[in-house]
Design an enzyme around this catalytic site. Structure first.
Site, PDB file in Angstrom:
ATOM      1  CG  ASP A  38      -1.796   0.891   1.573  1.00  0.00           C
ATOM      2  OD1 ASP A  38      -2.055   1.510   0.006  1.00  0.00           O
ATOM      3  OD2 ASP A  38      -2.833   0.947   2.275  1.00  0.00           O
ATOM      4  CG  ASN A  86      -8.178  -2.377  -5.401  1.00  0.00           C
ATOM      5  OD1 ASN A  86      -7.031  -2.934  -5.568  1.00  0.00           O
ATOM      6  ND2 ASN A  86      -8.386  -1.281  -4.926  1.00  0.00           N
ATOM      7  CD1 TRP A  87     -13.312  -5.489  -9.771  1.00  0.00           C
ATOM      8  CD2 TRP A  87     -12.260  -4.574 -11.291  1.00  0.00           C
ATOM      9  NE1 TRP A  87     -12.667  -6.109 -11.157  1.00  0.00           N
ATOM     10  CE2 TRP A  87     -11.917  -5.535 -11.208  1.00  0.00           C
ATOM     11  CE3 TRP A  87     -11.647  -3.892 -12.833  1.00  0.00           C
ATOM     12  CZ2 TRP A  87     -11.308  -6.670 -12.106  1.00  0.00           C
ATOM     13  CZ3 TRP A  87     -10.994  -4.619 -14.165  1.00  0.00           C
ATOM     14  CH2 TRP A  87     -10.746  -6.143 -13.557  1.00  0.00           C
TER      15      TRP A  87
HETATM   16  C1  FPP Z   1      -1.928   0.014  -3.646  1.00  0.00           C
HETATM   17  O1  FPP Z   1      -1.175   1.450  -3.276  1.00  0.00           O
HETATM   18  C2  FPP Z   1      -1.440  -0.504  -4.164  1.00  0.00           C
HETATM   19  C3  FPP Z   1      -2.143  -0.739  -5.829  1.00  0.00           C
HETATM   20  C4  FPP Z   1      -3.367  -1.521  -5.381  1.00  0.00           C
HETATM   21  C5  FPP Z   1      -1.568  -1.930  -6.743  1.00  0.00           C
HETATM   22  C6  FPP Z   1      -0.042  -2.844  -6.122  1.00  0.00           C
HETATM   23  C7  FPP Z   1       0.382  -2.802  -7.485  1.00  0.00           C
HETATM   24  C8  FPP Z   1       1.471  -2.793  -7.393  1.00  0.00           C
HETATM   25  C9  FPP Z   1       2.820  -2.801  -6.375  1.00  0.00           C
HETATM   26  C10 FPP Z   1       2.182  -3.226  -8.853  1.00  0.00           C
HETATM   27  C11 FPP Z   1       2.465  -5.113  -8.880  1.00  0.00           C
HETATM   28  C12 FPP Z   1       2.603  -5.712  -9.814  1.00  0.00           C
HETATM   29  C13 FPP Z   1       2.160  -7.343 -10.488  1.00  0.00           C
HETATM   30  C14 FPP Z   1       3.016  -7.575 -11.665  1.00  0.00           C
HETATM   31  C15 FPP Z   1       1.160  -7.946  -9.665  1.00  0.00           C
HETATM   32  P1  FPP Z   1      -2.555   1.980  -4.051  1.00  0.00           P
HETATM   33  O2  FPP Z   1      -2.102   2.743  -4.828  1.00  0.00           O
HETATM   34  O3  FPP Z   1      -4.018   2.284  -2.907  1.00  0.00           O
HETATM   35  O4  FPP Z   1      -1.588   3.648  -2.742  1.00  0.00           O
HETATM   36  P2  FPP Z   1      -2.477   4.722  -1.968  1.00  0.00           P
HETATM   37  O5  FPP Z   1      -2.906   3.876  -0.683  1.00  0.00           O
HETATM   38  O6  FPP Z   1      -1.342   5.617  -1.621  1.00  0.00           O
HETATM   39  O7  FPP Z   1      -3.538   5.155  -2.949  1.00  0.00           O
END
Ligand code: FPP
Length: 260
Positions: A38, A86-87
């Site tokens: 996260d 997440n969608w």
């Molecule tokens: C959460 O950060 C992260 C995600 C929803 C995506 C996680 C994906 C990756 C790290 C890439 C993984 C790659 C593969 C190939 C599986 P956030 O966007 O919720 O961060 P925020 O809470 O600060 O907005």
């Protein structure tokens, strides 16, 4: 898995002042480490960058943690990449993540092959866009005979959906009379989850300081030790992983009993 000590020491050379391999007991490693990655968005925004840059930096962290877990002899690493919730993100961010998953999978196939990593997916991957689904199928096919660490990527995963699916699968069997009510026990429920065949996580790491499970592995985390760090996922590196393991190894795990 037994770690290759030479490779491990090389990977963990040049330690920061507070943590090193000496703080870790290699005889008592968690078998399964699970991570809620996260903070990608906040990491990017803090630097005045687009959120997409945060996700790209998140991939770099994930690669480092995969290699570190292999070096440390971890049996299973599971990582929450995309939830059923997440969608609801803006369409362009969903599209970017789906492309990033597909692109990374193909680009990093050589890493899985070199490190003998077997890929599995947790979640309803059949519902993903075609290109992403096809690269996941390629990843499964190309790594199915690997015998080293299992990397379980949770994509379109939600624990409530997983448990609902398990209830349906079991109900179907009881309706068809291939299963008696008395046969339904905890083992059978576990066998009908996406994680079937994998040990439950012993250590759950969540980055970015949030104190919630966000619908991740609700059944499997029943006795898991939690490690929450304020570090944002793109800043989580091999040393942060060691700190999490060192913290885990100080815990007194009683599983509801008392120490003899
Ligand atoms: C959460 O950060 C992260 C995600 C929803 C995506 C996680 C994906 C990756 C790290 C890439 C993984 C790659 C593969 C190939 C599986 P956030 O966007 O919720 O961060 P925020 O809470 O600060 O907005």
């Amino acid at each position: 898995m037994v770690p290759d000590l030479l490779k491990l020491q090389e990977h963990y050379a040049v330690a920061p002042s507070d943590i090193s391999l000496a703080h870790i007991d290699l005889e008592h490693m968690p078998r399964h480490i699970s991570i809620i990655m996260d903070g990608n968005g906040r990491w990017a925004q803090a630097q005045g960058l687009d959120r997409s840059k945060g996700h790209k930096a998140g991939v770099v962290s994930l690669k480092e943690i995969i290699t570190s877990c292999v070096r440390l002899g971890i049996d299973v690493l599971s990582a929450y990449a995309f939830s059923t919730e997440n969608w609801q993100r803006p369409q362009h961010e969903v599209d970017l993540l789906m492309q990033l998953f597909a692109h990374t999978l193909v680009k990093e196939l050589h890493l899985f092959e070199e490190e003998n990593v077997k890929l599995v997916f947790l979640g309803d991957v059949a519902a993903l866009p075609k290109k992403t689904r096809e690269t996941f199928e390629l990843g499964l096919e190309r790594t199915k005979n690997n015998t080293g660490m299992v990397l379980a990527l949770a994509v379109n995963y939600g624990a409530r959906a997983e448990l609902t699916r398990a209830v349906r699968l079991i109900a179907q069997e009881t309706a068809a009379k291939t299963l008696a009510l008395d046969d339904i026990d905890e083992t059978l429920v576990s066998e009908n989850l996406y994680t079937t065949g994998l040990p439950d996580p012993e250590l759950l790491i969540r980055t970015s300081g949030e104190l919630r499970l966000s619908n991740f592995l609700l059944w499997q985390l029943a006795y898991t030790e939690f490690y929450i760090t304020d570090t944002l996922w793109p800043d989580f590196d091999r040393w942060e992983l060691l700190r999490a393991i060192a913290s885990f190894q100080l815990r007194d795990r009683r599983f509801g009993g008392v120490k003899s």
